[in-house]
Design a protein around this motif. Structure first.
Motif, PDB file in Angstrom:
ATOM      1  N   ALA A 110       0.871  -1.169   0.000  1.00 34.37           N
ATOM      2  CA  ALA A 110       0.000   0.000   0.000  1.00 34.37           C
ATOM      3  C   ALA A 110       0.911   1.223   0.000  1.00 34.37           C
ATOM      4  O   ALA A 110       1.725   1.398   0.907  1.00 34.37           O
ATOM      5  N   LEU A 111       0.781   2.030  -1.037  1.00 33.53           N
ATOM      6  CA  LEU A 111       1.646   3.192  -1.234  1.00 33.53           C
ATOM      7  C   LEU A 111       0.780   4.444  -1.132  1.00 33.53           C
ATOM      8  O   LEU A 111      -0.084   4.676  -1.978  1.00 33.53           O
ATOM      9  N   CYS A 112       1.018   5.246  -0.086  1.00 32.89           N
ATOM     10  CA  CYS A 112       0.123   6.352   0.239  1.00 32.89           C
ATOM     11  C   CYS A 112       0.818   7.700   0.042  1.00 32.89           C
ATOM     12  O   CYS A 112       1.929   7.901   0.558  1.00 32.89           O
ATOM     13  N   CYS A 113       0.156   8.602  -0.684  1.00 28.83           N
ATOM     14  CA  CYS A 113       0.620   9.998  -0.783  1.00 28.83           C
ATOM     15  C   CYS A 113       2.126  10.049  -1.008  1.00 28.83           C
ATOM     16  O   CYS A 113       2.872  10.635  -0.210  1.00 28.83           O
ATOM     17  N   THR A 114       2.565   9.423  -2.080  1.00 23.34           N
ATOM     18  CA  THR A 114       3.991   9.272  -2.314  1.00 23.34           C
ATOM     19  C   THR A 114       4.323   9.528  -3.775  1.00 23.34           C
ATOM     20  O   THR A 114       3.449   9.923  -4.557  1.00 23.34           O
ATOM     21  N   SER A 115       5.585   9.331  -4.142  1.00 19.51           N
ATOM     22  CA  SER A 115       6.035   9.662  -5.490  1.00 19.51           C
ATOM     23  C   SER A 115       7.143   8.720  -5.935  1.00 19.51           C
ATOM     24  O   SER A 115       7.961   8.282  -5.118  1.00 19.51           O
ATOM     25  N   ALA A 116       7.156   8.442  -7.234  1.00 17.98           N
ATOM     26  CA  ALA A 116       8.255   7.660  -7.822  1.00 17.98           C
ATOM     27  C   ALA A 116       9.378   8.564  -8.300  1.00 17.98           C
ATOM     28  O   ALA A 116      10.469   8.085  -8.620  1.00 17.98           O
ATOM     29  N   VAL A 194       7.710  -4.259  -9.865  1.00 17.23           N
ATOM     30  CA  VAL A 194       6.972  -4.521  -8.622  1.00 17.23           C
ATOM     31  C   VAL A 194       5.923  -5.590  -8.892  1.00 17.23           C
ATOM     32  O   VAL A 194       5.018  -5.385  -9.706  1.00 17.23           O
ATOM     33  N   ALA A 195       6.059  -6.718  -8.224  1.00 12.07           N
ATOM     34  CA  ALA A 195       5.153  -7.842  -8.467  1.00 12.07           C
ATOM     35  C   ALA A 195       4.028  -7.936  -7.444  1.00 12.07           C
ATOM     36  O   ALA A 195       3.006  -8.569  -7.709  1.00 12.07           O
ATOM     37  N   ALA A 196       4.198  -7.324  -6.288  1.00 10.17           N
ATOM     38  CA  ALA A 196       3.194  -7.433  -5.230  1.00 10.17           C
ATOM     39  C   ALA A 196       1.917  -6.705  -5.623  1.00 10.17           C
ATOM     40  O   ALA A 196       1.968  -5.619  -6.213  1.00 10.17           O
ATOM     41  N   PRO A 197       0.753  -7.271  -5.299  1.00 13.14           N
ATOM     42  CA  PRO A 197      -0.502  -6.530  -5.507  1.00 13.14           C
ATOM     43  C   PRO A 197      -0.427  -5.184  -4.777  1.00 13.14           C
ATOM     44  O   PRO A 197      -0.066  -5.138  -3.595  1.00 13.14           O
ATOM     45  N   THR A 198      -0.732  -4.106  -5.490  1.00 14.31           N
ATOM     46  CA  THR A 198      -0.462  -2.765  -4.968  1.00 14.31           C
ATOM     47  C   THR A 198      -1.702  -1.892  -4.954  1.00 14.31           C
ATOM     48  O   THR A 198      -2.418  -1.783  -5.951  1.00 14.31           O
ATOM     49  N   LEU A 199      -1.930  -1.246  -3.808  1.00 11.00           N
ATOM     50  CA  LEU A 199      -2.960  -0.228  -3.646  1.00 11.00           C
ATOM     51  C   LEU A 199      -2.257   1.113  -3.522  1.00 11.00           C
ATOM     52  O   LEU A 199      -1.361   1.278  -2.691  1.00 11.00           O
ATOM     53  N   VAL A 200      -2.652   2.072  -4.349  1.00 12.16           N
ATOM     54  CA  VAL A 200      -2.114   3.428  -4.277  1.00 12.16           C
ATOM     55  C   VAL A 200      -3.207   4.324  -3.700  1.00 12.16           C
ATOM     56  O   VAL A 200      -4.318   4.385  -4.230  1.00 12.16           O
ATOM     57  N   ILE A 201      -2.898   4.990  -2.597  1.00 10.65           N
ATOM     58  CA  ILE A 201      -3.834   5.898  -1.941  1.00 10.65           C
ATOM     59  C   ILE A 201      -3.305   7.322  -2.080  1.00 10.65           C
ATOM     60  O   ILE A 201      -2.133   7.590  -1.799  1.00 10.65           O
ATOM     61  N   ALA A 202      -4.180   8.229  -2.520  1.00 17.39           N
ATOM     62  CA  ALA A 202      -3.792   9.632  -2.682  1.00 17.39           C
ATOM     63  C   ALA A 202      -4.757  10.520  -1.929  1.00 17.39           C
ATOM     64  O   ALA A 202      -5.893  10.134  -1.641  1.00 17.39           O
ATOM     65  N   GLY A 203      -4.304  11.731  -1.605  1.00 15.65           N
ATOM     66  CA  GLY A 203      -5.160  12.737  -0.990  1.00 15.65           C
ATOM     67  C   GLY A 203      -5.622  13.744  -2.033  1.00 15.65           C
ATOM     68  O   GLY A 203      -4.809  14.237  -2.821  1.00 15.65           O
ATOM     69  N   ASP A 204      -6.882  14.068  -2.032  1.00 14.92           N
ATOM     70  CA  ASP A 204      -7.411  14.962  -3.068  1.00 14.92           C
ATOM     71  C   ASP A 204      -6.904  16.390  -2.935  1.00 14.92           C
ATOM     72  O   ASP A 204      -6.960  17.174  -3.890  1.00 14.92           O
ATOM     73  N   GLU A 205      -6.380  16.755  -1.751  1.00 11.84           N
ATOM     74  CA  GLU A 205      -5.811  18.086  -1.558  1.00 11.84           C
ATOM     75  C   GLU A 205      -4.352  18.007  -1.106  1.00 11.84           C
ATOM     76  O   GLU A 205      -3.857  18.899  -0.417  1.00 11.84           O
ATOM     77  N   ARG A 226      -4.042  -0.408  -8.169  1.00 10.58           N
ATOM     78  CA  ARG A 226      -5.350   0.233  -8.050  1.00 10.58           C
ATOM     79  C   ARG A 226      -5.178   1.559  -7.331  1.00 10.58           C
ATOM     80  O   ARG A 226      -4.474   1.643  -6.319  1.00 10.58           O
ATOM     81  N   LEU A 227      -5.805   2.605  -7.847  1.00 11.13           N
ATOM     82  CA  LEU A 227      -5.704   3.941  -7.273  1.00 11.13           C
ATOM     83  C   LEU A 227      -7.002   4.326  -6.580  1.00 11.13           C
ATOM     84  O   LEU A 227      -8.083   4.191  -7.154  1.00 11.13           O
TER      85      LEU A 227
END
Length: 253
Positions: A110-116, A194-205, A226-227
């Protein structure tokens, strides 16, 4: 020997392990709003970044590899092999690195509010120079201002004050060294590994790592990712904790 990170563990000893690693300038306390729900099911291992909180502060500069190796050494010392990962901001970057370079260690991400990557690296050079000149503390109010939306911050002044303390109390050398890791971070060409099932969580603001281009780049670069966009600033996992917990429990189940 690699420095071991400061950790706290909650939840059932025999539960699947969920590692939680937070934002630059935070401590493991930032996950407290998420802990009760997650610790019912998981053995939650919260960590302070290298150079942060109660973790060691070895000389910098650091790279993402430096930060990830400290995580792996800590997991090895805990006798933990394969984990679920929830990381926000810098913690998400470490998670991306582990997901591509040590895929055997990561079950779900789970990757939250982050950047590549940050196309404009000058913001990090400016912050590094500001820390060199005056330390981390003077930057704290401006940094935390981006962590929560203004209306939420107004209703939760105690949370804001505590968060300012996290940043203010960050060791200058460790904070700067982590900024140097972010300044050169560009993992876009490794997202496909990246092979792991990944959830990307972002903040709208989220003004630090907004959906466009940051979250979108990650979600489109990691196969099958999934975003989900929640209401909140850069620490949307705190501001929308209940919704974050629902998404995490669903994704990690």
């Amino acid at each position: 020997m690699t420095d071991l990170l400061h950790t706290r563990t909650d939840g059932p000893e025999d539960g699947p392990v969920l590692v939680m690693l937070g934002s630059l300038g935070s401590t493991l306390a930032m996950w407290e709003p998420n802990l009760p729900a997650l610790a019912e099911r998981f053995r939650v291992v919260r960590m302070d970044h290298l150079g942060h909180g109660a973790s060691p502060v070895p000389p910098g500069p650091y790279t993402m590899k430096t930060l990830a190796e400290a995580v792996l050494a800590t997991l090895d010392a805990l006798g933990v092999d394969r984990v679920h990962w929830c990381g926000l901001s810098l913690g998400g970057m470490v998670g991306m690195y582990l997901g591509s370079e040590h895929p055997d260690r990561i079950a779900r991400l789970a990757l939250c509010c982050t950047s590549a990557a940050f196309p404009d690296r000058s913001i990090w050079r400016q912050r590094i120079e500001a820390v060199e000149a005056d330390g981390t503390a003077p930057l704290a109010p401006g940094i935390v201002e981006k962590w929560y939306t203004p209306d939420w911050a107004e209703l939760h002044p105690d949370v804001v004050e505590r968060a300012v303390g996290w940043v203010s109390d960050s060791p200058d050398a460790g904070y700067k060294a982590c900024c140097e890791a972010i300044e050169v971070w560009d993992h876009r060409d490794r997202l496909g590994a990246v092979a792991a099932p990944t959830l990307v969580i972002a903040g709208d603001e989220d003004r630090s790592t907004p959906v466009e281009p940051h979250a979108r780049t990650i979600a489109e670069g990691i196969p099958g990712a999934r975003l989900e966009v929640l209401h909140g600033g850069h620490l949307a996992t705190m501001q929308s904790a209940e919704e974050t917990n629902r998404l995490l429990l669903e994704h990690l189940a």
